[in-house]
Write a protein that holds these residues in place. Structure first.
Motif, PDB file in Angstrom:
ATOM      1  N   ALA A 135       0.862  -1.183   0.000  1.00  0.00           N
ATOM      2  CA  ALA A 135       0.000   0.000   0.000  1.00  0.00           C
ATOM      3  C   ALA A 135       0.894   1.226   0.000  1.00  0.00           C
ATOM      4  O   ALA A 135       2.023   1.194   0.488  1.00  0.00           O
ATOM      5  CB  ALA A 135      -0.899   0.003   1.229  1.00  0.00           C
ATOM      6  N   ARG A 136       0.352   2.300  -0.520  1.00  0.00           N
ATOM      7  CA  ARG A 136       1.064   3.581  -0.544  1.00  0.00           C
ATOM      8  C   ARG A 136       0.379   4.520   0.443  1.00  0.00           C
ATOM      9  O   ARG A 136      -0.845   4.591   0.494  1.00  0.00           O
ATOM     10  CB  ARG A 136       0.990   4.167  -1.948  1.00  0.00           C
ATOM     11  N   VAL A 137       1.165   5.248   1.210  1.00  0.00           N
ATOM     12  CA  VAL A 137       0.610   6.279   2.085  1.00  0.00           C
ATOM     13  C   VAL A 137       0.234   7.452   1.185  1.00  0.00           C
ATOM     14  O   VAL A 137       1.103   8.043   0.542  1.00  0.00           O
ATOM     15  CB  VAL A 137       1.597   6.702   3.183  1.00  0.00           C
ATOM     16  N   THR A 138      -1.056   7.765   1.111  1.00  0.00           N
ATOM     17  CA  THR A 138      -1.525   8.841   0.238  1.00  0.00           C
ATOM     18  C   THR A 138      -1.719  10.158   0.979  1.00  0.00           C
ATOM     19  O   THR A 138      -1.612  11.218   0.379  1.00  0.00           O
ATOM     20  CB  THR A 138      -2.843   8.443  -0.460  1.00  0.00           C
ATOM     21  N   ILE A 139      -2.024  10.080   2.258  1.00  0.00           N
ATOM     22  CA  ILE A 139      -2.105  11.274   3.119  1.00  0.00           C
ATOM     23  C   ILE A 139      -1.420  10.903   4.428  1.00  0.00           C
ATOM     24  O   ILE A 139      -1.858   9.989   5.124  1.00  0.00           O
ATOM     25  CB  ILE A 139      -3.559  11.721   3.394  1.00  0.00           C
ATOM     26  N   ALA A 140      -0.339  11.597   4.744  1.00  0.00           N
ATOM     27  CA  ALA A 140       0.418  11.301   5.962  1.00  0.00           C
ATOM     28  C   ALA A 140       0.116  12.311   7.055  1.00  0.00           C
ATOM     29  O   ALA A 140      -0.361  13.420   6.793  1.00  0.00           O
ATOM     30  CB  ALA A 140       1.919  11.326   5.647  1.00  0.00           C
ATOM     31  N   ASP A 141       0.399  11.887   8.277  1.00  0.00           N
ATOM     32  CA  ASP A 141       0.406  12.788   9.431  1.00  0.00           C
ATOM     33  C   ASP A 141      -0.919  13.512   9.678  1.00  0.00           C
ATOM     34  O   ASP A 141      -0.952  14.727   9.855  1.00  0.00           O
ATOM     35  CB  ASP A 141       1.534  13.815   9.304  1.00  0.00           C
ATOM     36  N   VAL A 142      -2.003  12.773   9.724  1.00  0.00           N
ATOM     37  CA  VAL A 142      -3.297  13.354  10.092  1.00  0.00           C
ATOM     38  C   VAL A 142      -3.378  13.232  11.622  1.00  0.00           C
ATOM     39  O   VAL A 142      -3.642  12.159  12.159  1.00  0.00           O
ATOM     40  CB  VAL A 142      -4.474  12.633   9.396  1.00  0.00           C
ATOM     41  N   GLU A 143      -3.092  14.343  12.282  1.00  0.00           N
ATOM     42  CA  GLU A 143      -3.000  14.362  13.748  1.00  0.00           C
ATOM     43  C   GLU A 143      -4.359  14.117  14.401  1.00  0.00           C
ATOM     44  O   GLU A 143      -5.373  14.650  13.959  1.00  0.00           O
ATOM     45  CB  GLU A 143      -2.444  15.704  14.221  1.00  0.00           C
ATOM     46  N   GLN A 144      -4.348  13.338  15.473  1.00  0.00           N
ATOM     47  CA  GLN A 144      -5.538  13.017  16.260  1.00  0.00           C
ATOM     48  C   GLN A 144      -5.204  13.272  17.729  1.00  0.00           C
ATOM     49  O   GLN A 144      -4.036  13.289  18.097  1.00  0.00           O
ATOM     50  CB  GLN A 144      -5.900  11.532  16.092  1.00  0.00           C
ATOM     51  N   SER A 145      -6.216  13.371  18.567  1.00  0.00           N
ATOM     52  CA  SER A 145      -5.938  13.583  19.990  1.00  0.00           C
ATOM     53  C   SER A 145      -5.307  12.348  20.620  1.00  0.00           C
ATOM     54  O   SER A 145      -4.630  12.453  21.636  1.00  0.00           O
ATOM     55  CB  SER A 145      -7.222  13.950  20.737  1.00  0.00           C
ATOM     56  N   ASN A 146      -5.513  11.181  20.012  1.00  0.00           N
ATOM     57  CA  ASN A 146      -4.975   9.937  20.582  1.00  0.00           C
ATOM     58  C   ASN A 146      -4.031   9.214  19.616  1.00  0.00           C
ATOM     59  O   ASN A 146      -3.907   7.999  19.645  1.00  0.00           O
ATOM     60  CB  ASN A 146      -6.103   9.010  21.027  1.00  0.00           C
ATOM     61  N   GLY A 147      -3.383   9.975  18.749  1.00  0.00           N
ATOM     62  CA  GLY A 147      -2.414   9.376  17.849  1.00  0.00           C
ATOM     63  C   GLY A 147      -2.329  10.087  16.518  1.00  0.00           C
ATOM     64  O   GLY A 147      -2.533  11.296  16.430  1.00  0.00           O
ATOM     65  N   VAL A 148      -2.042   9.303  15.489  1.00  0.00           N
ATOM     66  CA  VAL A 148      -1.894   9.844  14.140  1.00  0.00           C
ATOM     67  C   VAL A 148      -2.428   8.825  13.152  1.00  0.00           C
ATOM     68  O   VAL A 148      -2.334   7.619  13.378  1.00  0.00           O
ATOM     69  CB  VAL A 148      -0.414  10.217  13.844  1.00  0.00           C
ATOM     70  N   VAL A 149      -2.997   9.319  12.063  1.00  0.00           N
ATOM     71  CA  VAL A 149      -3.508   8.454  10.999  1.00  0.00           C
ATOM     72  C   VAL A 149      -2.747   8.760   9.720  1.00  0.00           C
ATOM     73  O   VAL A 149      -2.451   9.913   9.419  1.00  0.00           O
ATOM     74  CB  VAL A 149      -5.026   8.681  10.782  1.00  0.00           C
TER      75      VAL A 149
END
Length: 181
Positions: free
Chosen positions: A157-171
């Motif tokens: 798989a390819r990471v298409t959108i990196a570093d989507v910050e969340q209050s309990n981690g990252v997506v």
């Protein structure tokens, strides 16, 4: 004095804009760093299948918890690319264990942003193996500027959108579903 105050106000306004710009758009919706993984994913039109799967597996409370978690989130298109009937079969109550295994294979404990993953790839001479919550590792490589994630069977798989910050981690949004052996 008036000039200093004007500069200070402009700086504060710019800082506010910079913070607002840190919210990424995923699936047509803003992702808020103050919300949990589940709260944000529920707003993304590109992740309705993933959210349905998380609910069916009973993982809502876990992925809404403190974490931190690093989640590699397949899009609806990624789920649709699986063989016909796979998603419907996984969503059946009698297959909850297998569904949970697939979903937790997309989660790494802790918070790893793209910079951390790329650093691990460089430390590993072009490859990093990171253990998932499911127990099996994912293999990370770099292809140009893209970060690639391979499952135990070698599907990538390819990471298409990196570093989507969340209050309990990252997506990190990915374009394929990863499957454990």
């Amino acid at each position: 004095m008036k000039k200093v105050a004007t500069v200070a106000i402009a700086t504060l306004l710019f800082a506010g804009c910079a913070n607002a710009a840190m919210e990424k758009m995923v699936g047509g919706a803003p992702m808020y760093p103050s919300k949990t993984i589940v709260e944000n994913a529920s707003q993304s039109k590109d992740h309705t299948t993933l959210v349905a799967a998380v609910k069916a597996a009973g993982l809502v409370d876990t992925l809404s918890g403190k974490g931190p978690f690093t989640v590699f989130a397949p899009t609806n298109q990624a789920f649709a690319a699986l063989p016909a009937g796979t998603v419907d079969t996984l969503l059946k109550p009698e297959n909850k264990g297998q569904l949970t295994k697939v979903l937790t294979y997309h989660v790494i404990p802790g918070k790893l942003d793209a910079k951390d993953i790329v650093a691990d790839i460089k430390k590993g001479n072009g490859k990093a193996m990171l253990k998932t919550v499911e127990g099996m590792p994912l293999t990370f490589t770099q292809s140009g500027d893209a970060v690639m994630v391979a499952d135990a069977s070698g599907n990538t798989a390819r990471v298409t959108i990196a570093d989507v910050e969340q209050s309990n981690g990252v997506v990190h949004v990915i374009d394929k579903v990863l499957l454990p052996k």
